[in-house]
Design a protein around this motif. Structure first.
Motif, mmCIF file in Angstrom:
data_model
loop_
_atom_site.group_PDB
_atom_site.id
_atom_site.type_symbol
_atom_site.label_atom_id
_atom_site.label_comp_id
_atom_site.label_asym_id
_atom_site.label_seq_id
_atom_site.Cartn_x
_atom_site.Cartn_y
_atom_site.Cartn_z
ATOM 1 N N ASN A 271 -50.090 82.239 5.162
ATOM 2 C CA ASN A 271 -49.639 80.472 5.250
ATOM 3 C C ASN A 271 -49.465 80.463 3.035
ATOM 4 O OD1 ASN A 271 -48.736 78.151 5.824
ATOM 5 N ND2 ASN A 271 -51.205 77.551 4.798
ATOM 6 N N LYS B 287 -41.644 80.699 0.129
ATOM 7 C CA LYS B 287 -40.890 79.199 0.490
ATOM 8 C C LYS B 287 -40.717 78.358 -0.951
ATOM 9 C CE LYS B 287 -42.402 77.547 3.926
ATOM 10 N NZ LYS B 287 -43.186 76.348 4.783
ATOM 11 N N TYR B 288 -41.960 78.097 -1.948
ATOM 12 C CA TYR B 288 -41.777 76.765 -2.901
ATOM 13 C C TYR B 288 -41.940 77.348 -4.046
ATOM 14 C CZ TYR B 288 -42.419 74.641 1.768
ATOM 15 O OH TYR B 288 -43.139 73.566 2.691
ATOM 16 N N GLY C 286 -44.326 73.602 -8.878
ATOM 17 C CA GLY C 286 -45.573 72.716 -9.163
ATOM 18 C C GLY C 286 -45.827 71.465 -8.111
ATOM 19 N N ASP D 64 -47.470 66.382 6.246
ATOM 20 C CA ASP D 64 -47.196 65.496 5.072
ATOM 21 C C ASP D 64 -46.094 66.288 4.189
ATOM 22 O OD1 ASP D 64 -46.743 64.281 2.565
ATOM 23 O OD2 ASP D 64 -47.934 62.999 2.112
ATOM 24 N N ARG D 65 -45.575 66.528 4.200
ATOM 25 C CA ARG D 65 -44.086 67.751 3.369
ATOM 26 C C ARG D 65 -43.981 67.606 1.983
ATOM 27 N NH1 ARG D 65 -40.123 71.259 5.712
ATOM 28 N NH2 ARG D 65 -40.750 71.884 4.558
ATOM 29 N N LEU D 66 -44.739 66.639 1.466
ATOM 30 C CA LEU D 66 -44.218 65.986 0.171
ATOM 31 C C LEU D 66 -42.832 66.140 -0.206
ATOM 32 C CD1 LEU D 66 -47.429 68.172 -1.937
ATOM 33 C CD2 LEU D 66 -47.042 66.187 -0.824
ATOM 34 N N GLY E 245 -40.585 73.772 7.442
ATOM 35 C CA GLY E 245 -41.286 74.095 7.103
ATOM 36 C C GLY E 245 -42.054 72.979 8.448
ATOM 37 N N THR E 246 -43.128 72.759 9.313
ATOM 38 C CA THR E 246 -44.202 71.695 9.489
ATOM 39 C C THR E 246 -44.631 70.880 9.311
ATOM 40 O OG1 THR E 246 -45.752 73.488 9.958
ATOM 41 C CG2 THR E 246 -43.880 73.654 11.307
ATOM 42 N N GLY E 247 -45.451 70.793 8.154
ATOM 43 C CA GLY E 247 -46.698 70.578 7.237
ATOM 44 C C GLY E 247 -47.783 70.229 7.592
ATOM 45 N N LEU E 248 -48.070 71.493 8.715
ATOM 46 C CA LEU E 248 -49.089 72.040 8.998
ATOM 47 C C LEU E 248 -49.688 72.818 8.687
ATOM 48 C CD1 LEU E 248 -48.215 71.269 13.037
ATOM 49 C CD2 LEU E 248 -49.656 69.660 11.155
ATOM 50 N N GLY E 249 -49.527 73.811 8.126
ATOM 51 C CA GLY E 249 -50.146 74.683 7.206
ATOM 52 C C GLY E 249 -50.764 74.941 6.665
ATOM 53 N N SER F 12 -47.928 77.097 -9.305
ATOM 54 C CA SER F 12 -49.618 75.941 -8.378
ATOM 55 C C SER F 12 -49.889 77.478 -8.188
ATOM 56 C CB SER F 12 -49.179 75.472 -6.911
ATOM 57 O OG SER F 12 -48.075 74.579 -7.472
ATOM 58 N N PHE G 296 -52.936 78.313 -5.363
ATOM 59 C CA PHE G 296 -54.004 77.725 -4.063
ATOM 60 C C PHE G 296 -54.866 78.962 -4.413
ATOM 61 C CE2 PHE G 296 -50.389 75.211 -3.070
ATOM 62 C CZ PHE G 296 -50.823 74.574 -2.591
HETATM 63 P P1 ADP Z 1 -44.709 73.379 4.986
HETATM 64 O O1 ADP Z 1 -45.255 74.212 3.961
HETATM 65 O O2 ADP Z 1 -44.570 74.499 6.457
HETATM 66 O O3 ADP Z 1 -43.882 72.250 4.590
HETATM 67 P P2 ADP Z 1 -47.938 72.998 4.023
HETATM 68 O O4 ADP Z 1 -48.963 72.472 5.241
HETATM 69 O O5 ADP Z 1 -48.335 74.421 4.188
HETATM 70 O O6 ADP Z 1 -46.836 72.961 5.417
HETATM 71 O O7 ADP Z 1 -48.001 72.906 2.955
HETATM 72 C C1 ADP Z 1 -47.851 71.044 2.509
HETATM 73 C C2 ADP Z 1 -46.856 70.245 2.073
HETATM 74 O O8 ADP Z 1 -46.881 71.188 0.277
HETATM 75 C C3 ADP Z 1 -44.559 71.705 1.704
HETATM 76 O O9 ADP Z 1 -44.142 70.736 2.441
HETATM 77 C C4 ADP Z 1 -44.589 71.442 0.184
HETATM 78 O O10 ADP Z 1 -44.264 70.119 -0.543
HETATM 79 C C5 ADP Z 1 -45.915 71.697 -0.621
HETATM 80 N N1 ADP Z 1 -46.569 73.091 -0.905
HETATM 81 C C6 ADP Z 1 -47.530 73.461 -0.708
HETATM 82 N N2 ADP Z 1 -47.231 74.969 -1.501
HETATM 83 C C7 ADP Z 1 -46.647 74.655 -2.383
HETATM 84 C C8 ADP Z 1 -46.311 75.880 -2.887
HETATM 85 N N3 ADP Z 1 -47.116 76.799 -3.458
HETATM 86 N N4 ADP Z 1 -45.948 75.035 -4.648
HETATM 87 C C9 ADP Z 1 -45.675 73.604 -4.015
HETATM 88 N N5 ADP Z 1 -45.251 72.882 -3.075
HETATM 89 C C10 ADP Z 1 -46.067 73.411 -2.161
#
Ligand code: ADP
Length: 569
Positions: free
Chosen positions: A322, A329-330, A358, A372-374, A383-387, A412, A414
């Motif tokens: 994930n 993806k981002y 970032g 919350d997919r920001l 995406g699902t916003g659940l990962g 970023s 993680f």
């Molecule tokens: P998803 O990717 O399915 O939307 P996630 O729970 O994995 O759901 O991530 C939630 C949100 O966090 C994403 O929609 C994205 O906006 C933000 N995000 C996650 N990983 C990154 C990253 N590496 N860089 C920037 N934004 C990220």
């Protein structure tokens, strides 16, 4: 009293000067005539009553010492008079209770009364004729003791009051304790109810997810069957949409199912020492095609790491996958994605660093929250916003922590931190899923499918229609499946685990126990793809495990293996 005789030091038996002796005696004595006229007083008496001898001799006792006119409760005169009269009447000493008998100050000192307490004794002095000649009035000034006693009594009363207050407090406390216990009980009941409601919710979600999967299997199954044939571009696009939306829905359901499993405490973890090297290599290889497709450089800085963490291998892979797929993806165009490790002593930190946009501080506070997919929902990125929310729960269920460091415009990182495990105890990874080749060619055209869901059978029938040399025998119940297997000796058996009459696991065991069916490979097809379940079935003799919704190409590949097995080497 007349003047006495002086002491003759030469002859101590000579008569003494009794007047001098009396007046000097260390005690407060007053001598009264029977009519209470003062006839004599000791120096000590004069001193304590602040009087002079010449002022009081020859005067009436009560004239000299009247009651304090400012004290309406004064009763000294009355009591003393009563006592003196008793002495006269009964001709014996009379001890009085402690009296308040205030002393008038001399006129020169303002004439006020000074509060005094006395302990008096009155005694008769008889003359040779047996008549009472004098009355001796002896007093002790007990003002100080009296005050002390009063103070003591006051303190005792105060103590008593405090005691009572304390007792009351104790009673109040006991009462509020009982109330507290009652409300604690109420709280426990409410907590139990909330937990039950939460379990019911998780149970519901879990059931719902399962129920939703069945029709979804059909949608995805037929969608994939359509893709196997050439289509015009419009149809192709429509089918693409169906499959994309179906897979998205499947992801959502899977993640919700996982989250509800964790929440209801039904997530089974198999914790073991996991070689970081292996896990990282595996996930990096899994995402490499996607990285290549997006032009993102993938680095794994862990190649030589001989370190193990204490984790559930599959769940750790799920979390890392994930984080890596988010990092792809981002990310920015031609960016890079790096996986590295940091040794923190008792724990190991795995870091996934991207060169993406970032995340702002505000965004960071919203990460890890479901759905919350920001703002990514407004972009092309799927995406699902659940990962992340699921990753957090999984990591914490494994006793680890997860977090992020990010700078807007720079990218970023993680990270996941897990307890270190002993390297020596790391077991070999699970053997790869294998296909047991059939040993009998007798009925190679027959495939038995034990499955109660007609829609799923319809999908598989359609797939096998492309392999006309294969005859599909459906069985809607476990026992029927066993009978058909013994009768037809199929080349391959597909087995669903949720059957109406008996658990799929028992069907598998029965197949493996019977000499007629022991050699037939059994491929389990189930939506329940937990690692524990997979290992259990493989251990019981399953040849392979396909997860639902079935991947049609994978299904075809499985039956095509049969043909290869038949081909002469
Ligand atoms: P998803 O990717 O399915 O939307 P996630 O729970 O994995 O759901 O991530 C939630 C949100 O966090 C994403 O929609 C994205 O906006 C933000 N995000 C996650 N990983 C990154 C990253 N590496 N860089 C920037 N934004 C990220």
């Amino acid at each position: 009293m007349g003047s006495g005789v002086r002491v003759n030091m030469e002859n101590p038996l000579m008569p003494l000067d009794y007047q001098l002796l009396f007046e000097s005696i260390p005690g407060n004595y007053l001598v009264l005539a029977p009519d209470f006229t003062i006839v004599g007083a000791s120096d000590a008496y004069l001193a304590v009553t602040l009087t002079q001898r010449e002022q009081i001799i020859g005067r009436g006792l009560f004239e000299v010492f009247p009651d304090n006119p400012d004290d309406p409760t004064a009763e000294g005169v009355e009591k003393l008079s009563a006592s003196l009269h008793r002495v006269l009447a009964f001709r014996r000493p009379d001890a009085m209770a402690i009296q308040k008998y205030d002393i008038p100050l001399p006129e020169a000192e303002g004439g006020r009364f000074v509060e005094r307490y006395w302990s008096p004794v009155n005694a008769p002095v008889f003359g040779p004729d047996g008549k009472i000649r004098y009355l001796i009035h002896r007093v002790e000034d007990v003002t100080t003791q009296w005050r002390l006693e009063q103070l003591g009594a006051e303190q005792a009363r105060e103590l008593e009051r405090l005691n009572r207050a304390l007792e009351q407090r104790a009673l109040d406390l006991e009462a509020s304790n009982t109330e507290l216990q009652a409300s604690q009980h109420d709280l426990l009941v409410a907590k139990d109810a909330a937990e039950a409601a939460n379990r019911a919710k998780s149970e519901f979600l879990s059931r719902m997810s399962h129920e939703l999967r069945t029709p979804l299997n059909v949608i995805l199954g037929f969608g994939q069957i359509l893709q196997l044939d050439p289509m015009d571009p419009e149809q192709e696009e429509a089918v693409d949409h169906i499959l994309k939306a179906g897979r998205h829905l499947l992801d959502l359901i899977d993640e919700i199912l996982n989250i509800s499993r964790i929440e209801s405490g039904r997530l089974q973890l198999s914790m073991e020492p996991v070689h970081l090297n292996e896990v990282i290599t595996e996930v990096v290889e899994l995402v490499r095609p996607l990285a290549n497709q997006r032009g993102i450089t993938l680095h794994a800085e862990t190649a030589d790491w001989q370190v193990c963490v204490h984790a559930d291998r599959q769940r750790l892979k799920q979390v890392l996958l994930n984080l890596l797929s988010n990092g792809l993806k981002y990310n920015s165009e031609h960016g890079s994605l790096t996986v590295s490790c940091a040794d923190h002593g008792q724990t190991i930190r795995l870091l996934v660093t991207d060169t993406g946009p970032g995340i702002t501080r505000e965004g960071q506070s919203r990460l890890f929250k479901p759905f919350d997919r920001l703002g990514a929902e407004a972009t092309e990125v799927e995406g699902t916003g659940l990962g992340l929310s699921l990753s957090k729960r999984l990591t914490e269920a494994m006793g680890g922590t997860i977090g992020v460091q990010s700078r807007v415009g720079h990218g970023s990182t993680f990270w996941v931190e897990l307890p270190r495990a002993q390297v020596e105890s790391a077991p070999a990874p699970l053997p790869a899923v294998r296909i047991v080749r059939p040993t009998t060619k007798a009925s190679r055209h027959k495939v038995l499918y034990i499955e109660d869901n007609l829609a799923n059978i319809a999908v598989v029938e359609r797939v096998f229609a492309r392999r006309p040399h294969i005859e599909l025998i459906p069985a809607l119940q476990g026992q029927v499946g066993l009978d058909l297997a013994r009768e037809h000796r199929p080349a391959l058996i597909f087995l669903d685990l949720h059957l109406p009459d008996m658990p799929g696991f028992d069907v598998l065991q029965a197949l493996k126990e019977h000499p007629a069916t022991v050699a037939i490979p059994v491929v389990v097809a189930s939506a329940d793809a937990t690692p524990a379940q997979i290992s259990r079935l493989l251990a019981a003799g399953a040849a392979n495990y396909l997860t639902k919704p079935l991947d049609i190409r994978e299904l075809l590949a499985t039956v095509d293996e049969l043909d290869k097995a038949d081909d002469p080497q």
